[in-house]
Motif scaffolding. Structure first.
Motif, short mmCIF file in Angstrom:
data_model
loop_
_atom_site.label_atom_id
_atom_site.label_comp_id
_atom_site.label_asym_id
_atom_site.label_seq_id
_atom_site.Cartn_x
_atom_site.Cartn_y
_atom_site.Cartn_z
N PRO A 259 0.65 -1.21 0.01
CA PRO A 259 0.13 -0.18 -0.01
C PRO A 259 0.71 1.25 0.09
O PRO A 259 0.21 2.14 -0.34
CB PRO A 259 -0.90 -0.08 1.32
CG PRO A 259 -0.06 -1.10 2.25
CD PRO A 259 0.64 -1.94 1.17
N GLN A 260 2.15 1.08 0.47
CA GLN A 260 2.87 2.29 0.36
C GLN A 260 4.42 1.89 0.55
O GLN A 260 4.63 0.73 0.52
CB GLN A 260 2.55 3.23 1.68
CG GLN A 260 3.12 2.53 3.15
CD GLN A 260 2.42 3.33 4.25
OE1 GLN A 260 1.50 3.18 4.68
NE2 GLN A 260 3.45 4.24 4.70
N GLN A 261 5.31 2.90 0.37
CA GLN A 261 6.69 2.37 0.45
C GLN A 261 7.19 2.18 2.06
O GLN A 261 6.90 2.93 2.91
CB GLN A 261 7.85 3.78 0.09
CG GLN A 261 7.75 4.10 -1.42
CD GLN A 261 8.39 3.06 -2.30
OE1 GLN A 261 9.29 2.52 -1.86
NE2 GLN A 261 7.79 2.90 -3.32
N VAL A 262 7.64 1.05 2.20
CA VAL A 262 7.83 0.45 3.66
C VAL A 262 9.28 -0.19 3.55
O VAL A 262 9.95 -0.64 2.61
CB VAL A 262 6.63 -0.50 4.01
CG1 VAL A 262 5.46 0.02 4.11
CG2 VAL A 262 6.81 -1.64 3.00
N ILE A 263 9.63 -0.58 4.71
CA ILE A 263 10.79 -1.41 4.94
C ILE A 263 10.20 -2.50 5.61
O ILE A 263 9.84 -2.65 6.58
CB ILE A 263 11.68 -0.62 6.00
CG1 ILE A 263 12.34 0.69 5.49
CG2 ILE A 263 12.92 -1.48 6.29
CD1 ILE A 263 12.96 1.58 6.20
#
Length: 336
Positions: A259-263
């Motif tokens: 859903p979004q940029q994540v680590i």
């Protein structure tokens, strides 16, 4: 007429991306005409179109694809970026496009009003200047809120306080909603997020074909099976991030959008379910993805000369719009 001639109209509008904007423009004109004369309603929508085209041109110059303008009655118009800007400077540049071209459009209407001595055009020019000035308020998602990301985010506090004054002046429920969403966004970014853990959990499912595996003698895990899976991740040119999950013993590799940029931290299998599909038996694997949001600290890093240039342009444009509103009031005797 629209209901009776709908097929013919739609066939004429099958000319690419302009069908949606044209229909939404007509709906907006029709809605405004319940309150204002037709000529004034058409003028408002055309001024909104000029404003949105400014965003489109600016985004194209930055190499970012955008949607066609969509008009929403009594709320204005909007475009959607199909790929987000990489930094605050680019975001501000695109945000500047609307008020700048919108101001040019309103100035052209003012010139025509002065030449023709037209009360209608004076009124439209006044509204054009007013709408672009309100849009410069440092409040997200207004253009001003995006511009000041490249100047100083402290101006968001000015928008937070100044927005209340605008709400009182305009007596606008819509603007109250916009201001409320902006205030809540600031709270979640700078207050709530600091108090809470940044760790998030995302659920994704993968369908693994197992018909062939069963025939070849593979051991298929049962519904209570739990394990961690190795994973990879990548992003495409649109900055959409994907996760790739691998299950060696089942000879499977699958991907899913995030859903979004994540680590990413880890991927756990939480549930297994056998599902019979048209092309054979599948194993539905539900996974819990543990991650933390990626915060790009460099997003707001803007060179000092650019901050000064954008800041001067921002306040100069606001001053110009305020001055032109006063000019219309003096020359055209317009007060709205």
């Amino acid at each position: 007429m629209l209901l009776l001639k709908g097929k013919a109209i739609l066939s004429l509008l099958k000319i690419g991306k302009i069908a949606g904007p044209l229909i939404s423009m007509m709906v907006s004109i029709w809605a405004y005409a319940f309150i204002y004369p037709w000529s004034f309603s058409i003028g408002i929508v055309l001024l909104l179109l000029v404003h949105e085209l400014g965003h489109v041109f600016a985004a194209k110059r930055m190499g970012l694809p955008v949607s066609a303008p969509l008009f929403i009655p009594f709320m204005g118009a909007l475009i959607a970026l199909k790929r987000q800007p990489l930094d605050a400077k680019s975001e501000a540049y695109i945000a500047f496009g609307g008020p700048i071209l919108g101001s040019i459009g309103a100035t052209a209407v003012f010139g025509a009003a002065y030449y023709l001595d037209s009360p209608l055009l004076y009124s439209l020019a006044y509204v054009g200047f007013l709408l672009n000035l309100i849009n410069l308020l440092p409040i997200h998602p207004l253009d001003g809120g995006r511009i000041v990301t490249a100047v100083t985010r402290w101006l968001w506090l000015v928008g937070l306080v100044g927005g209340l004054a605008v709400i009182i002046y305009l007596k606008s429920i819509l603007f109250l909603i916009i201001w409320g969403l902006f205030a809540y966004d600031l709270y979640t970014k700078y207050v709530k997020r600091r108090k809470q853990s940044k760790r998030q959990f995302v659920t994704r499912s993968f369908m693994i074909p197992v018909e062939r595996l069963i025939q070849e003698g593979y051991m298929i895990p049962g519904p209570e099976h739990k394990r961690e899976l190795p994973f990879t991740t990548y992003s495409d040119l649109s900055h959409q991030q994907y996760i790739g999950v691998k299950w060696d013993s089942l000879d499977y590799y699958g991907t899913a959008m995030l859903p979004q940029q994540v680590i990413l931290e880890k991927v756990k299998v939480t549930q297994l379910e056998r599902v019979e599909l048209e092309n054979g038996l599948h194993l539905k694997v539900s996974c819990e993805i543990e991650c933390t949001p990626f915060e790009n600290d460099k997003y707001y890093e803007v060179p000092a000369p650019t901050r000064w240039k954008y800041g001067i342009a921002y306040f100069a444009l606001a001053g110009f719009l305020g001055g032109m509103m006063y000019m219309v009031h003096l020359v055209g005797n317009v007060n709205i």
